[in-house]
Design a protein around this motif. Sequence first.
Motif, mmCIF file in Angstrom:
data_model
loop_
_atom_site.group_PDB
_atom_site.id
_atom_site.type_symbol
_atom_site.label_atom_id
_atom_site.label_comp_id
_atom_site.label_asym_id
_atom_site.label_seq_id
_atom_site.Cartn_x
_atom_site.Cartn_y
_atom_site.Cartn_z
ATOM 1 N N ALA A 1 69.427 40.123 60.780
ATOM 2 C CA ALA A 1 69.400 40.930 62.008
ATOM 3 C C ALA A 1 70.583 41.901 62.012
ATOM 4 O O ALA A 1 70.438 43.066 62.416
ATOM 5 C CB ALA A 1 69.446 40.016 63.237
ATOM 6 N N GLY A 2 71.753 41.442 61.544
ATOM 7 C CA GLY A 2 72.959 42.278 61.545
ATOM 8 C C GLY A 2 72.824 43.460 60.600
ATOM 9 O O GLY A 2 73.235 44.574 60.920
ATOM 10 N N ALA A 3 72.231 43.223 59.420
ATOM 11 C CA ALA A 3 72.072 44.319 58.454
ATOM 12 C C ALA A 3 71.111 45.364 59.007
ATOM 13 O O ALA A 3 71.348 46.569 58.875
ATOM 14 C CB ALA A 3 71.568 43.771 57.122
ATOM 15 N N GLN A 4 70.042 44.904 59.669
ATOM 16 C CA GLN A 4 69.123 45.884 60.261
ATOM 17 C C GLN A 4 69.828 46.650 61.382
ATOM 18 O O GLN A 4 69.707 47.874 61.490
ATOM 19 C CB GLN A 4 67.867 45.204 60.799
ATOM 20 C CG GLN A 4 66.840 46.247 61.224
ATOM 21 C CD GLN A 4 65.693 45.689 62.044
ATOM 22 O OE1 GLN A 4 65.839 44.679 62.735
ATOM 23 N NE2 GLN A 4 64.548 46.356 61.972
ATOM 24 N N ALA A 5 70.577 45.919 62.219
ATOM 25 C CA ALA A 5 71.228 46.541 63.381
ATOM 26 C C ALA A 5 72.257 47.582 62.967
ATOM 27 O O ALA A 5 72.475 48.561 63.676
ATOM 28 C CB ALA A 5 71.901 45.451 64.216
ATOM 29 N N LEU A 6 72.892 47.379 61.819
ATOM 30 C CA LEU A 6 73.966 48.293 61.398
ATOM 31 C C LEU A 6 73.487 49.299 60.352
ATOM 32 O O LEU A 6 74.283 50.037 59.773
ATOM 33 C CB LEU A 6 75.153 47.473 60.884
ATOM 34 C CG LEU A 6 75.908 46.751 62.023
ATOM 35 C CD1 LEU A 6 76.740 45.596 61.491
ATOM 36 C CD2 LEU A 6 76.795 47.747 62.784
ATOM 37 N N CYS A 7 72.177 49.315 60.127
ATOM 38 C CA CYS A 7 71.608 50.254 59.158
ATOM 39 C C CYS A 7 71.276 51.571 59.862
ATOM 40 O O CYS A 7 70.853 51.576 61.029
ATOM 41 C CB CYS A 7 70.359 49.618 58.548
ATOM 42 S SG CYS A 7 69.523 50.693 57.377
ATOM 43 N N SER A 8 71.467 52.681 59.147
ATOM 44 C CA SER A 8 71.231 54.004 59.747
ATOM 45 C C SER A 8 69.772 54.192 60.145
ATOM 46 O O SER A 8 69.459 54.932 61.060
ATOM 47 C CB SER A 8 71.632 55.085 58.747
ATOM 48 O OG SER A 8 70.952 54.846 57.522
#
Length: 353
Positions: free
Chosen positions: A141-148
């Motif tokens: 979830a964090g990688a998606q949330a911080l992805c451009s």
Amino acid sequence: MRSFRAFAPSNIALVKYMGKLDPERNLPANPSISMTLSALRTHAELEELPAASASEWRAELPAGAGASAKVPTLKPAGAQRVLGHLERIRAELPALLAPFASLGLGARLDQPFFALKSANTFPAASGIASSASSFAAVTLAGAQALCSDPDAFAREWKSRPELRRALARLARQGSGSACRSFEGPFVLWEGESAAPIPSALPALSHFAVVIASTEKSVSSSEAHHRVRTSPLWNGRPERAAARVSELSRAIAQGDLSSVSRIAWQEMWEMHSLFHTSEESFSYFAPGTTEVLAWLAPQLADSANPFVATLDAGPNVHLIVESRNREEWYARLRERFPLFEILQDSPGLGAELV
Ligand code: PMV
């Protein structure tokens, strides 16, 4: 305000990760193999907090977790550990996504903070370890949330093995065993790499016989440290590596009897390390011994092989052929009426919601 959601299942090791080569980065002393579960999972949600100056843990049910999921009661140190992991994701994502720039994936420039919520589908205080599933779910979830481009991330992550494995490496730094919850049903973790291995095993079902649900007196981090002081540590990484080779062959050949034998020996070896470390400790409860003693003679029945193992806890995990699932359940229920029995099946790992 956008929110980002993922879930990740727990996994149960057949050859155990025990002892670290590099405690900072959770690099294991030996390779391990686990079976990914399915219904026993953690749901995580990250909700953007644009005006905030730090992320925060909120003891609330994440959207989509289902009403029966339980929000864990995190102590301040537990909340700090998971929020620290969110900051690790923020710090490492630009380099992690750099090889995927041509897909439109990069780190967000606005870099907001988040309210983090999580919940487990395990019954409250079932004693089932949740660190693997939580750190895998929060990483995804964090990688998606911080992805451009969160939508491109959602399209790409599952079909790109290199991206899944990079996320598993990131999750590992939060909790070692989390790197095995991204794929399934059987995952081999060695050094930096965690990836699925081929299986010709028949359809399988999983039971967890919940024997005690008290909080662990010795954390798994502490266990990784103390096992090195056992006289049995000598040769342990080599023995585990040899078992990993034998086990991956047995899984590929569909040889459940060999899987059963290797997992049984491995479970006793890990717990022997605990019992013989200088400051010795035990996860056994009286019921653990009772269930293991009931299972032991049945392991000799070569017509009906099954796998029995323990994690760093008192609960007994069983993996049986699905065709015998109901019979096993009825026998366990009858023999151990006081223990809760959770049922699950092998799964394919973490998902965005
Ligand atoms: O991921 P950790 O540091 O909580 O270690 C897990 C260790 C065991 O569960 C005992 C074994 C394993 O391989 O999962």
